[in-house]
Design a protein around this motif. Structure first.
Motif, short mmCIF file in Angstrom:
data_model
loop_
_atom_site.label_atom_id
_atom_site.label_comp_id
_atom_site.label_asym_id
_atom_site.label_seq_id
_atom_site.Cartn_x
_atom_site.Cartn_y
_atom_site.Cartn_z
N ASP A 177 4.67 19.46 -11.80
CA ASP A 177 5.78 20.35 -11.99
C ASP A 177 5.95 21.34 -12.93
O ASP A 177 5.86 20.70 -14.34
N ASP A 178 5.87 22.44 -12.78
CA ASP A 178 5.77 23.38 -13.96
C ASP A 178 7.23 23.74 -14.56
O ASP A 178 7.26 24.29 -15.70
N SER A 179 8.11 23.42 -13.80
CA SER A 179 9.45 23.58 -14.36
C SER A 179 9.91 22.63 -15.33
O SER A 179 10.96 22.78 -16.10
N VAL A 226 0.97 -1.19 0.04
CA VAL A 226 -0.03 0.14 -0.08
C VAL A 226 0.81 1.43 -0.05
O VAL A 226 0.47 2.06 -0.89
N MET A 227 1.94 1.28 0.94
CA MET A 227 2.84 2.51 0.75
C MET A 227 3.55 2.58 -0.39
O MET A 227 3.82 3.85 -0.95
N TRP A 228 3.92 1.49 -1.09
CA TRP A 228 4.40 1.50 -2.34
C TRP A 228 3.69 2.08 -3.38
O TRP A 228 3.96 2.78 -4.28
N PHE A 229 2.45 1.60 -3.62
CA PHE A 229 1.56 2.43 -4.36
C PHE A 229 1.20 3.86 -4.17
O PHE A 229 0.98 4.54 -5.05
N LEU A 230 1.12 4.21 -2.98
CA LEU A 230 1.02 5.58 -2.66
C LEU A 230 2.08 6.49 -2.90
O LEU A 230 2.05 7.56 -3.47
N LEU A 231 3.39 5.99 -2.77
CA LEU A 231 4.55 6.78 -3.11
C LEU A 231 4.55 6.56 -4.76
O LEU A 231 5.03 7.80 -5.24
N LEU A 232 4.18 5.68 -5.43
CA LEU A 232 4.19 5.76 -6.83
C LEU A 232 3.34 6.60 -7.42
O LEU A 232 3.61 7.61 -8.37
N PHE A 233 2.30 6.68 -6.96
CA PHE A 233 1.14 7.79 -7.43
C PHE A 233 1.40 8.98 -7.04
O PHE A 233 1.11 9.90 -8.04
N ARG A 234 2.03 9.25 -5.86
CA ARG A 234 2.51 10.60 -5.69
C ARG A 234 3.74 10.96 -6.41
O ARG A 234 3.79 12.46 -6.89
N VAL A 235 4.46 10.32 -6.90
CA VAL A 235 5.64 10.53 -7.78
C VAL A 235 5.06 10.91 -9.05
O VAL A 235 5.28 11.98 -9.78
N ILE A 236 4.12 10.28 -9.66
CA ILE A 236 3.37 10.34 -10.71
C ILE A 236 2.65 11.78 -10.75
O ILE A 236 2.68 12.66 -11.80
N THR A 237 1.96 12.09 -9.68
CA THR A 237 1.41 13.19 -9.53
C THR A 237 2.48 14.39 -9.67
O THR A 237 2.11 15.37 -10.09
N ASP A 238 3.46 14.33 -9.03
CA ASP A 238 4.47 15.51 -8.80
C ASP A 238 5.15 15.49 -10.32
O ASP A 238 5.28 16.79 -10.47
N ILE A 239 5.40 14.55 -10.98
CA ILE A 239 5.63 14.75 -12.46
C ILE A 239 4.58 15.77 -13.21
O ILE A 239 5.22 16.51 -13.72
N PHE A 240 3.50 15.47 -13.20
CA PHE A 240 2.59 16.20 -13.88
C PHE A 240 2.25 17.65 -13.18
O PHE A 240 2.05 18.59 -13.96
N ARG A 292 14.73 14.63 -7.13
CA ARG A 292 13.90 15.53 -7.08
C ARG A 292 13.01 15.63 -5.97
O ARG A 292 11.99 16.50 -5.79
N GLY A 293 13.46 14.86 -4.99
CA GLY A 293 12.58 14.74 -3.75
C GLY A 293 12.33 16.13 -3.15
O GLY A 293 11.59 16.19 -2.08
N LYS A 294 13.60 16.61 -2.86
CA LYS A 294 13.60 17.71 -1.88
C LYS A 294 12.46 18.96 -2.43
O LYS A 294 11.84 19.49 -1.52
N ARG A 295 12.29 19.17 -3.78
CA ARG A 295 11.31 19.94 -4.23
C ARG A 295 9.76 19.55 -4.25
O ARG A 295 9.11 20.17 -4.51
N MET A 296 9.85 18.10 -3.94
CA MET A 296 8.43 17.52 -4.03
C MET A 296 7.55 18.04 -2.85
O MET A 296 6.79 18.50 -2.88
N GLY A 297 8.41 18.53 -1.77
CA GLY A 297 7.59 18.84 -0.47
C GLY A 297 7.26 20.42 -0.86
O GLY A 297 6.21 20.76 -0.42
N THR A 298 7.97 21.23 -1.28
CA THR A 298 7.82 22.61 -1.45
C THR A 298 6.65 22.71 -2.93
O THR A 298 5.84 23.51 -2.56
N ARG A 299 6.47 21.81 -3.80
CA ARG A 299 5.71 21.76 -4.76
C ARG A 299 4.28 21.35 -4.00
O ARG A 299 3.28 22.07 -4.33
#
Length: 135
Positions: free
Chosen positions: A43-45, A27-41, A73-80
């Motif tokens: 990110d405006d930079s 469950v944690m793996w899928f949450l992390l995977l979806f969070r990374v995919i969401t962060d990819i979309f 890119r993990g450090k900027r995930m939190g700021t986004r």
């Protein structure tokens, strides 16, 4: 061959612990995977091709892709995420202000209609004040 009945007490406690742990990790793996995919979309930079490359990398080689993305890119995930939450909060505040403003005009219209009903203001004054409030 005898059919054996497996009861709940025959399942070892350590086995139950491992099962719960693996379910939790998946469950944690899928949450992390979806969070990374969401962060990819989100990110405006990143440009379109870079987003597509990250997405393909994360989907084709998920464990390595997510690990590399979080390291790079993990450090900027939190700021986004914080910026996105602030934008949502600002939008909600604007909505509340607009709704509250509309409620105030309804109260003013009710007071105007009471004044008109009492005869304190004329029909022309009522229409003029009503148009002023509704603007």
């Amino acid at each position: 061959m005898e059919d054996q009945l497996i009861l709940a007490y025959d399942y070892p406690l350590l086995g139950a612990f491992w099962t719960v742990m693996w379910i939790f990790l998946w469950v944690m793996w899928f949450l992390l995977l979806f969070r990374v995919i969401t962060d990819i979309f989100r990110d405006d930079s990143l440009g379109g091709w870079v987003k597509a490359a990250w997405l393909i990398f994360v989907l084709i080689v998920p464990f390595l892709g997510v690990l590399v993305y979080v390291i790079a890119r993990g450090k900027r995930m939190g700021t986004r995420e914080i910026r996105h939450a602030q934008e949502r909060q600002a939008a909600m505040d604007d909505y509340i202000r607009q709704t509250a403003r509309t409620g105030g005009s309804a109260d003013e219209l009710a007071k105007l209609s009471e004044l008109k009903a009492k005869g304190d203001i004329t029909e022309a004054e009522f229409q003029q004040a009503k148009e002023k409030i509704l603007r």
